[in-house]
Write a protein that holds these residues in place. Structure first.
Motif, PDB file in Angstrom:
ATOM      1  N   GLU A  48      -6.215   6.172   1.940  1.00 53.08           N
ATOM      2  CA  GLU A  48      -6.438   7.616   1.952  1.00 53.08           C
ATOM      3  C   GLU A  48      -6.547   8.121   3.385  1.00 53.08           C
ATOM      4  O   GLU A  48      -7.331   7.589   4.171  1.00 53.08           O
TER       5      GLU A  48
ATOM      6  N   ARG B 193      -2.349  -0.876  -3.259  1.00 52.59           N
ATOM      7  CA  ARG B 193      -3.549  -0.359  -2.597  1.00 52.59           C
ATOM      8  C   ARG B 193      -3.272   1.060  -2.151  1.00 52.59           C
ATOM      9  O   ARG B 193      -2.158   1.367  -1.720  1.00 52.59           O
ATOM     10  N   VAL B 194      -4.315   1.896  -2.216  1.00 51.69           N
ATOM     11  CA  VAL B 194      -4.163   3.279  -1.772  1.00 51.69           C
ATOM     12  C   VAL B 194      -4.919   3.461  -0.464  1.00 51.69           C
ATOM     13  O   VAL B 194      -6.118   3.187  -0.401  1.00 51.69           O
TER      14      VAL B 194
ATOM     15  N   SER C 228       0.817  -1.216   0.000  1.00 47.46           N
ATOM     16  CA  SER C 228       0.000   0.000   0.000  1.00 47.46           C
ATOM     17  C   SER C 228       0.849   1.263   0.000  1.00 47.46           C
ATOM     18  O   SER C 228       2.056   1.226   0.281  1.00 47.46           O
TER      19      SER C 228
ATOM     20  N   ASN D 150      -1.902   8.193   1.073  1.00 46.66           N
ATOM     21  CA  ASN D 150      -2.192   9.348   0.237  1.00 46.66           C
ATOM     22  C   ASN D 150      -2.993  10.362   1.041  1.00 46.66           C
ATOM     23  O   ASN D 150      -4.090  10.054   1.513  1.00 46.66           O
TER      24      ASN D 150
ATOM     25  N   THR E  75      -0.349   4.123  -8.464  1.00 46.67           N
ATOM     26  CA  THR E  75      -0.330   3.021  -7.493  1.00 46.67           C
ATOM     27  C   THR E  75      -1.231   1.894  -7.989  1.00 46.67           C
ATOM     28  O   THR E  75      -0.857   0.715  -7.966  1.00 46.67           O
ATOM     29  N   ARG E  76      -2.412   2.269  -8.462  1.00 47.07           N
ATOM     30  CA  ARG E  76      -3.342   1.238  -8.956  1.00 47.07           C
ATOM     31  C   ARG E  76      -2.778   0.537 -10.180  1.00 47.07           C
ATOM     32  O   ARG E  76      -2.889  -0.683 -10.314  1.00 47.07           O
TER      33      ARG E  76
ATOM     34  N   VAL F   8      -5.302  12.986   1.056  1.00 49.23           N
ATOM     35  CA  VAL F   8      -6.255  13.575   0.112  1.00 49.23           C
ATOM     36  C   VAL F   8      -6.969  14.801   0.706  1.00 49.23           C
ATOM     37  O   VAL F   8      -7.137  14.863   1.927  1.00 49.23           O
TER      38      VAL F   8
ATOM     39  N   TYR G 296      -0.670   9.969  -7.797  1.00 49.99           N
ATOM     40  CA  TYR G 296      -0.211   9.010  -6.768  1.00 49.99           C
ATOM     41  C   TYR G 296      -1.174   7.831  -6.719  1.00 49.99           C
ATOM     42  O   TYR G 296      -0.766   6.662  -6.690  1.00 49.99           O
ATOM     43  N   ASP G 297      -2.454   8.157  -6.719  1.00 48.87           N
ATOM     44  CA  ASP G 297      -3.499   7.130  -6.673  1.00 48.87           C
ATOM     45  C   ASP G 297      -3.490   6.310  -7.968  1.00 48.87           C
ATOM     46  O   ASP G 297      -3.451   5.079  -7.950  1.00 48.87           O
TER      47      ASP G 297
END
Ligand SMILES: Cc1ncc(COP(=O)(O)O)c(C=O)c1O
Length: 369
Positions: free
Chosen positions: A144, A141-142, A120, A123, A135-136, A125, A131-132
Motif C-alpha cells: 500500500e 502481496r499488496v 506483489s 495499491n 490480489t489476496r 490507497v 485490487y486488494d
C-alpha cells in the motif's frame, strides 16, 4: 481426530491457509434484500451506495432482451462481435480487447496470469477494494502506498515501492471512493517502472479523460472499463480491458470460455447503438453532481471532496459516519460509509436523480449527529 473433524468440518484442513482468514469483501446489498428489512418495497429504496446509473439502462436494451431469440445458446468464447463493437467504441483494435463478467473479472484474470506466490502489487490507497481482495485471493502481496492529503498519487512513493517481485501497479482514474482524477502526465513515470500499469477507467464517461488511445503505444499499459456505471448494466456484469495483443491473447486463453453471458453481449450492442441517449443520462448525472456538491457543502457537519465521477466523498466532521449511515438507512436511503484509518468517518454518496438529491439533502438537514 482434529477439532475441525470433531466439529463435522473436516474439509477445513484442505482450505488454503492464506484464504482461511481472508476478510469478507464488503459488497453492497440489493434492494430486494434491503427492502424487507425496513418494511419497504424495493422501489421505495433510494439507492445511493453502488455508483449505478439512476436512470437505468437504455430502453433499447430492455426491448432487445425481451425478444432475444438466443438466450438458450452459449455465447461466443472468442467474443468476436463483442470485441468488434468495443473496438468501434474505444478506437482501439479488437486484438487489444478482452471482455469480462464486469471489470472485476478482468482484474482477477490479470492477477491470475501474472502472480506467483510472493509476488506483489502496488495499491494507491484509499482506493477500490477489489485490487486488494483479488490480489489476496490469487496469493499475492499488496504493497500500500498512501495517496497524498488531497488524494492525488504519491508517484515517487509508488516508484520507490516497486521491487523485483512487483507485477502490477493499480490506479483507479477517477479514483473510487475519492473521485480524484490523476492528470495523464502524472501517470507517465509509472508506465516505465517495470510492472504492468493498470489504469482503471470505470468512471471514464463521467470524467471524459482517458488513456485508451495510448494502449497501442505502450507494452505495459492496461486500461479497464465497464458498462456498470455509465450504461446502467451493473446487474448484467460486463466490463473490458484494453491491453497489448499478446497479453489479451493470454487472458482469452485462461478465462472461463463463456464468461460474458448472451444477455450482456446483446446489452452492450444496444447500449453502444444508443450511446447518445446514455451519454444524455451521464450529462444529467454530471450536472446533478454539481448541485449535490453545493448542497452537501451547506450541511454543517459534512465536508465534500470535489469529484470527477458519479459519487461524492464527504468527511463527517460531527458524530460518526456509521451512525449517519444508519440514520439514513432507517429513512430508506442507502449510502456507503468507511472507517478505515485513512477514511475514518467518511461517507460516499452516489449521484442520483434530482429527486434523490432532494430526499438525501432533506434527510441530512433533519439528522442531528
Ligand atoms: C474503480 C472501479 N473499478 C471497477 C469496478 C467494478 O466494476 P464492474 O461492475 O465492471 O465489475 C468498480 C465498481 O465499483 C470501480 O469503482
Amino acid at each position: 481426530m482434529t477439532t475441525s473433524d470433531a466439529a463435522g468440518e473436516p474439509w477445513r484442513a484442505l482450505v488454503r491457509g492464506d484464504l482461511a482468514t481472508l476478510p469478507v469483501y464488503q459488497a453492497i446489498q440489493s434492494p430486494e434484500v434491503l427492502a424487507p428489512e425496513l418494511g419497504l418495497s424495493p422501489e421505495a429504496i433510494i439507492k445511493l451506495d453502488g455508483n449505478e446509473n439512476p436512470y437505468g439502462c437504455s430502453p433499447r436494451v430492455q426491448a432487445a432482451l425481451a425478444t432475444c431469440p438466443y438466450l438458450h445458446i452459449y455465447p461466443d468464447p472468442a467474443q468476436v462481435a463483442l470485441r468488434r463493437d468495443l473496438s468501434a467504441y474505444t478506437g482501439v483494435g479488437p486484438e487489444y480487447i478482452v471482455a469480462g463478467s464486469g471489470s472485476d473479472e478482468i482484474i482477477d484474470l490479470l492477477l491470475r496470469l501474472v502472480l506467483e506466490p510472493g509476488d506483489s502489487v502496488i495499491n494507491a490507497v484509499p482506493t477500490f477494494g477489489m485490487y486488494d481482495f483479488s490480489t489476496r485471493v490469487c496469493g499475492g502481496r499488496v504493497i500500500e502506498v498512501p495517496r497524498k492529503r488531497d488524494f492525488q498519487l504519491d508517484v515517487e512513493g509508488m516508484l520507490a515501492a516497486v521491487d523485483g517481485r512487483t507485477k502490477i501497479i493499480f490506479v483507479a482514474n477517477p479514483n473510487n471512493p475519492t473521485g480524484t482524477l490523476t492528470p495523464v502526465e502524472a501517470l507517465h513515470p509509472l508506465l516505465h517502472a517495470g510492472p504492468l500499469l493498470v489504469v482503471d477507467e470505470a468512471y471514464y464517461e463521467f470524467s471524459g479523460q482517458t488513456v485508451a488511445a495510448r494502449v497501442p503505444q505502450h507494452d505495459k499499459l492496461v486500461v479497464l472499463r465497464t458498462f456498470s456505471k455509465w450504461a446502467g448494466l451493473a446487474g448484467l456484469r460486463v466490463g473490458y480491458g484494453l491491453m497489448p495483443p499478446g497479453l489479451a491473447q493470454h487472458l482469452l486463453t485462461i478465462k472461463p470460455p463463456y464468461n460474458v453471458n448472451m444477455a450482456a453481449e446483446v446489452a452492450v450492442r444496444e447500449s453502444l447503438a444508443d450511446r447518445d441517449y446514455l451519454m444524455g443520462t451521464v450529462g444529467a448525472v454530471v450536472q446533478e453532481r454539481e448541485r449535490l456538491y453545493s448542497a452537501l457543502e451547506r450541511i454543517p457537519y459534512l465536508r465534500p471532496w470535489p469529484s470527477q465521477a458519479n459519487f461524492i466523498l464527504c468527511a463527517v466532521t460531527r458524530g460518526d459516519a456509521r451512525s449517519l449511515h444508519q440514520a439514513l438507512r432507517r429513512r430508506g436511503i442507502f449510502i456507503r460509509y468507511f472507517d478505515t484509518p485513512r477514511l475514518r468517518d467518511t461517507v460516499r454518496i452516489t449521484v442520483g436523480r434530482p429527486e434523490h438529491t432532494d430526499a438525501v439533502v432533506r434527510a441530512l438537514e433533519e439528522i442531528e449527529p
